[in-house]
Design a protein around this motif. Structure first.
Motif, PDB file in Angstrom:
ATOM      1  N   UNK A  10     -56.736   4.652  42.481  1.00  0.00           N
ATOM      2  CA  UNK A  10     -55.585   4.792  41.578  1.00  0.00           C
ATOM      3  C   UNK A  10     -55.883   5.656  40.355  1.00  0.00           C
ATOM      4  N   UNK A  11     -57.101   6.221  40.269  1.00  0.00           N
ATOM      5  CA  UNK A  11     -57.368   7.171  39.204  1.00  0.00           C
ATOM      6  C   UNK A  11     -58.365   6.744  38.146  1.00  0.00           C
ATOM      7  N   UNK A  12     -58.866   5.538  38.222  1.00  0.00           N
ATOM      8  CA  UNK A  12     -59.897   5.129  37.264  1.00  0.00           C
ATOM      9  C   UNK A  12     -61.188   5.865  37.605  1.00  0.00           C
ATOM     10  N   UNK A  13     -61.771   6.560  36.640  1.00  0.00           N
ATOM     11  CA  UNK A  13     -63.002   7.287  36.920  1.00  0.00           C
ATOM     12  C   UNK A  13     -64.199   6.331  36.927  1.00  0.00           C
ATOM     13  N   UNK A  14     -65.273   6.826  37.535  1.00  0.00           N
ATOM     14  CA  UNK A  14     -66.494   6.018  37.548  1.00  0.00           C
ATOM     15  C   UNK A  14     -66.972   5.739  36.127  1.00  0.00           C
ATOM     16  N   UNK A  15     -66.862   6.737  35.252  1.00  0.00           N
ATOM     17  CA  UNK A  15     -67.294   6.539  33.871  1.00  0.00           C
ATOM     18  C   UNK A  15     -66.452   5.464  33.176  1.00  0.00           C
ATOM     19  N   UNK A  16     -65.154   5.498  33.441  1.00  0.00           N
ATOM     20  CA  UNK A  16     -64.288   4.479  32.832  1.00  0.00           C
ATOM     21  C   UNK A  16     -64.593   3.081  33.381  1.00  0.00           C
ATOM     22  N   UNK A  17     -64.809   3.001  34.685  1.00  0.00           N
ATOM     23  CA  UNK A  17     -65.139   1.707  35.280  1.00  0.00           C
ATOM     24  C   UNK A  17     -66.427   1.167  34.680  1.00  0.00           C
ATOM     25  N   UNK A  18     -67.415   2.037  34.545  1.00  0.00           N
ATOM     26  CA  UNK A  18     -68.689   1.653  33.941  1.00  0.00           C
ATOM     27  C   UNK A  18     -68.488   1.224  32.487  1.00  0.00           C
ATOM     28  N   UNK A  19     -67.657   1.981  31.765  1.00  0.00           N
ATOM     29  CA  UNK A  19     -67.387   1.633  30.367  1.00  0.00           C
ATOM     30  C   UNK A  19     -66.697   0.282  30.233  1.00  0.00           C
ATOM     31  N   UNK A  20     -65.774  -0.001  31.158  1.00  0.00           N
ATOM     32  CA  UNK A  20     -65.084  -1.297  31.119  1.00  0.00           C
ATOM     33  C   UNK A  20     -66.063  -2.442  31.359  1.00  0.00           C
ATOM     34  N   UNK A  21     -66.957  -2.225  32.310  1.00  0.00           N
ATOM     35  CA  UNK A  21     -67.954  -3.260  32.621  1.00  0.00           C
ATOM     36  C   UNK A  21     -68.852  -3.529  31.414  1.00  0.00           C
ATOM     37  N   UNK A  22     -69.337  -2.472  30.795  1.00  0.00           N
ATOM     38  CA  UNK A  22     -70.208  -2.644  29.620  1.00  0.00           C
ATOM     39  C   UNK A  22     -69.448  -3.306  28.475  1.00  0.00           C
ATOM     40  N   UNK A  23     -68.188  -2.904  28.308  1.00  0.00           N
ATOM     41  CA  UNK A  23     -67.352  -3.493  27.266  1.00  0.00           C
ATOM     42  C   UNK A  23     -67.193  -4.997  27.477  1.00  0.00           C
ATOM     43  N   UNK A  24     -67.001  -5.385  28.736  1.00  0.00           N
ATOM     44  CA  UNK A  24     -66.705  -6.791  29.035  1.00  0.00           C
ATOM     45  C   UNK A  24     -67.897  -7.714  28.825  1.00  0.00           C
ATOM     46  N   UNK A  25     -69.114  -7.160  28.822  1.00  0.00           N
ATOM     47  CA  UNK A  25     -70.258  -8.024  28.514  1.00  0.00           C
ATOM     48  C   UNK A  25     -70.018  -8.757  27.198  1.00  0.00           C
ATOM     49  N   UNK A  26     -69.417  -8.057  26.236  1.00  0.00           N
ATOM     50  CA  UNK A  26     -69.168  -8.654  24.924  1.00  0.00           C
ATOM     51  C   UNK A  26     -68.089  -9.721  24.960  1.00  0.00           C
ATOM     52  N   UNK A  27     -67.081  -9.516  25.778  1.00  0.00           N
ATOM     53  CA  UNK A  27     -65.929 -10.436  25.735  1.00  0.00           C
ATOM     54  C   UNK A  27     -65.937 -11.476  26.846  1.00  0.00           C
ATOM     55  N   UNK A  28     -66.723 -11.252  27.881  1.00  0.00           N
ATOM     56  CA  UNK A  28     -66.799 -12.229  28.975  1.00  0.00           C
ATOM     57  C   UNK A  28     -68.208 -12.774  29.142  1.00  0.00           C
ATOM     58  N   UNK A  29     -69.123 -12.302  28.323  1.00  0.00           N
ATOM     59  CA  UNK A  29     -70.487 -12.801  28.393  1.00  0.00           C
ATOM     60  C   UNK A  29     -71.366 -11.956  29.299  1.00  0.00           C
ATOM     61  N   UNK A  30     -72.623 -11.856  28.946  1.00  0.00           N
ATOM     62  CA  UNK A  30     -73.588 -11.070  29.717  1.00  0.00           C
ATOM     63  C   UNK A  30     -73.733 -11.525  31.160  1.00  0.00           C
ATOM     64  N   UNK A  31     -73.764 -12.840  31.423  1.00  0.00           N
ATOM     65  CA  UNK A  31     -73.962 -13.257  32.830  1.00  0.00           C
ATOM     66  C   UNK A  31     -72.861 -12.716  33.746  1.00  0.00           C
ATOM     67  N   UNK A  32     -71.607 -12.762  33.327  1.00  0.00           N
ATOM     68  CA  UNK A  32     -70.538 -12.208  34.154  1.00  0.00           C
ATOM     69  C   UNK A  32     -70.691 -10.706  34.334  1.00  0.00           C
ATOM     70  N   UNK A  33     -71.102 -10.013  33.274  1.00  0.00           N
ATOM     71  CA  UNK A  33     -71.281  -8.563  33.384  1.00  0.00           C
ATOM     72  C   UNK A  33     -72.417  -8.225  34.347  1.00  0.00           C
ATOM     73  N   UNK A  34     -73.513  -8.962  34.253  1.00  0.00           N
ATOM     74  CA  UNK A  34     -74.637  -8.671  35.142  1.00  0.00           C
ATOM     75  C   UNK A  34     -74.304  -8.990  36.606  1.00  0.00           C
ATOM     76  N   UNK A  35     -73.612 -10.099  36.836  1.00  0.00           N
ATOM     77  CA  UNK A  35     -73.235 -10.411  38.217  1.00  0.00           C
ATOM     78  C   UNK A  35     -72.302  -9.334  38.774  1.00  0.00           C
TER      79      UNK A  35
END
Lengths: 254, 254, 254
Positions: free
Chosen positions: A214-239
Motif C-alpha cells: 500500500x506504499x509504506x516504505x521500508x524506511x518508514x516501516x523501520x522508523x515506526x518500529x523504532x518509534x514504537x519501542x518508546x510507546x509499546x515497550x522494548x520487548x514488543x519492539x524486539x519481538x
C-alpha cells in the motif's frame, strides 16, 4: 489554537499538562516522581525521536495514537491527540483511526478513546461536519485480491468460525478498509502499529506486506518500529523486529 | 505514618481502602461484590503468599509494582505503593522502577503510574531530595559484555531497525541500566516481572539469565514467578514456567 | 428496573450512557467522535451479532464480561453488566466470574471490576444475600481427573515453581473450580474467553477441551470465538481460530 512546534513536540511525552482539559498536569507528575523520565522526555523524545527523518511527524502521530488506543493508555491519549492535530493528522483521520482500532484492538478500547477524544475535539471546536459520515462512498474494491484473501481465510477457518469469517469479509474488507476517511496505506500503518503494541507478532507478516504493498516504505516501516519501542515497550519492539527482518528479506529476494 | 505489618500486608490485596487518598474503599468493594476474593485476600495473600520464605517482602513488592505498572492496573497501584514503602522499598527505588517500566512496558504506563505515585509520595511528605536526579553518576560499564550484546543485536536487527538498535545502546544499556538508584539485580527482577506480566515469554530467557548473573537466586526467581500468578494471572505464570524450567536446566548443566 | 430487549441489546455497544450511574453518556461520545462506530453498534452488534443462534444472549454476556474484565476495559464494563443482568446472568454468576478472572487475568483486573460492579449492584438493590458466600459447599471433586492433572503439572514444573504448583492445586482446582456459584461449563467458557481476549493461545487447547468435556458444544465455542473478535479485536480472534481448528479436528478424529 496554534502552537509552536517546540510546544507540540513537548506534548509528545507526558508533558502536555498545561493544555489538558482536566487541569491535570502530567509534566509536573513526571518531574515530581521521575526526574529522569522528565529529562528523557525532552532530550530523547522531543529533541531526538520525534525529529528523525525516517518517519514524518504526522506518521509518528498516527503510529503513536494507534499504540496508545490499542494498549488503552488513556493517561497520555489527550496529549497525543493534541500533538497529532498539530502534526497534521486531520480530525477525520483521528475518527477513522479510532474506528479502525475497534476492530484491531477491541470495541472497548475504541469506546474509551472516544470519551477522551470528544473532549479534545470540543476544545478545538471540531464538529460533526469535519468527521466522516457513517455511510460513506467506499473506495473501489480490488476484487481479485479480495477473492484471494477470502478464499484463503475460508479454507483456513471457514468451518471453525463461520461467523468470524463472514464478519471479516462483510464488515472489515468490504466496508471498513474501503472507507475513504483514512488512506489504505495509513490503515495499514495503524494496523501494524496496533499489532506491535499488543505483541501480536503472528499477525504482523500479512499486514506488514500489505502496508508495503500500500506504499509504506521500508524506511518508514523501520522508523515506526523504532518509534514504537518508546510507546509499546522494548520487548514488543524486539519481538516484532525479528518478524520485520524476515519480511524485509523475503521482499528483497523477490 | 508507620503502620503495623498486619496492616501493611492487608494492603497487598485490594483492601487498602482506608488509606486511599480518594476515600474510595476498595476492601468494601471486594466484600460487597465478591466475598470469596475478600476471603482469599486474607487467607491466601496476606497470611500465606506474602509470608513465604522463597522471596522477601521487599522483593515481592518490587515484583508486584512491576507487574501492576506493566499491566496498567492503576486500581491497585496506590495500595501496592503503600505496601512497598512499608516493606522497605525506598522512594528512590520506586522512582527508578517507574522509569525502568517506561522502557520495558511503554511510556504511557509509566506516565499513568507517576500520577498515582505522586499522590502517595505527597501524603508521606516524600520530596525531590529523596529521588534520584535526572543525570546521576553512572555505575561502571562492563565493556566486554556490552560489546558482545551490542554486536549480537547489531547482527540481528541492525539493518532492520537502526533507530531501535541505537536507542537500545545509548539510552538503555549505556544509561538506564547504569543508573545507581536501582541495583542491577533489582532492575533485572522488575524486568523479568514485567515480561511475565505481559506474556512476553520470548524475551524471558535473556533477562532471566542476566537476573541470575546479577545475583538473583533460583529460589528467588521461582518465588517471583509463583507470586506473579496472583497479580498477572495463572496463564501468564504457566507460560513463563516452562521458559523458567528450560533456563534453570541449562544453567544447572553448565 | 426491567428493560426491553431492544434497550438491553443497545446496551451492548458502548451506547448504554442513558443508564450509566455516572451520567456519562457513552453513546453520545461514539456519535460525536465516530459516527461509523455508532452505526456499527446498531447494525452490526445489536441487530446482528447479539442475535445470532450459535450462542445464547446469556452466554454472549458471560463471554463479553470475561473479555472486558480480562482486558481491564472498564469504560464499557457498567453497560455490559447491565446487559448481562438483563440477559439472565445472575448476580451470583457475575460475582463468581469476577473472582474467577482474578486468577485467569490477574488480581488487579478483578479489583478494578468490583468497583464498577458495586455501583451497578447498588443501583439494582442487589445485596449480599444474592451473592455466593466466601466459604461455600463445594461441588464433588473428580479425584481421578484431578490426580492426573496434578501429576502432569508436578512433573512439568514441580521443581521450577513449587509455590505455583501448590496454589494451583489448593486454590484453583480444589476450591475455585468447585465453587457452586458458577457451573463448570460456564467457568470453562469464561476461562477460554479470557485466554482469547489476552492472546494466550498457548493455554487454549487444555481449557477448550475441558470446556467441551464440561458441555460446551462446538457451535457454542465457535460462536464465542466469533463474538470475541468484536470485543478482543480481530488479531486475537484469528490467532485463537487456528488453535480452535486444531482442537476441533483432534476431537472429531477420536
Amino acid at each position: 489554537m496554534k502552537r509552536s512546534t517546540a510546544v507540540a513536540l513537548a506534548l509528545s511525552l507526558g508533558s502536555g499538562g498545561a493544555f489538558a482539559e482536566s487541569g491535570a498536569s502530567l509534566d509536573t507528575d513526571l518531574q515530581a516522581v521521575s526526574p529522569v523520565l522528565d529529562h528523557y522526555s525532552r532530550t530523547r523524545l522531543a529533541d531526538d525521536l520525534w525529529k528523525r527523518n525516517d518517519l514524518s511527524p504526522r506518521d509518528r502521530s498516527l503510529v503513536t495514537l494507534a499504540a496508545v488506543i490499542a494498549r488503552n493508555q488513556t493517561a497520555i491519549l489527550a496529549e497525543q491527540l493534541e500533538l497529532a492535530l498539530n502534526n497534521g493528522v486531520t480530525p477525520a483521520e483521528i475518527s477513522e483511526t479510532i474506528a479502525h482500532m475497534a476492530f484491531y484492538a477491541g470495541w472497548g478500547n475504541a469506546v474509551a478513546a472516544t470519551t477522551v477524544t470528544r473532549a479534545v475535539f470540543n476544545a478545538r471546536n471540531i464538529n460533526a461536519a469535519q468527521l466522516p459520515e457513517a455511510e460513506a462512498t467506499l473506495l473501489p474494491l480490488d476484487d481479485k485480491a479480495e477473492d484471494s484473501r477470502a478464499t484463503r481465510v475460508q479454507n483456513n477457518i471457514g468451518t471453525t468460525a463461520p461467523g468470524l469469517v463472514k464478519d471479516t469479509t462483510d464488515v472489515l474488507f468490504k466496508d471498513l478498509w474501503l472507507r475513504p476517511g483514512l488512506a489504505p496505506r495509513d490503515r495499514s500503518l495503524v494496523t501494524v502499529s496496533a499489532l506491535i503494541a499488543n505483541g501480536q507478532a503472528q499477525q504482523i507478516p500479512a499486514h506488514l506486506n500489505q502496508a508495503m504493498d500500500n506504499g509504506l516504505t521500508r524506511q518508514q516501516a523501520s522508523g515506526a518500529l523504532s518509534h514504537l519501542a518508546w510507546y509499546a515497550g522494548w520487548p514488543n519492539a524486539f519481538s516484532a523486529a525479528s518478524v520485520f527482518k524476515t519480511v524485509f528479506e523475503q521482499r528483497a529476494s523477490k
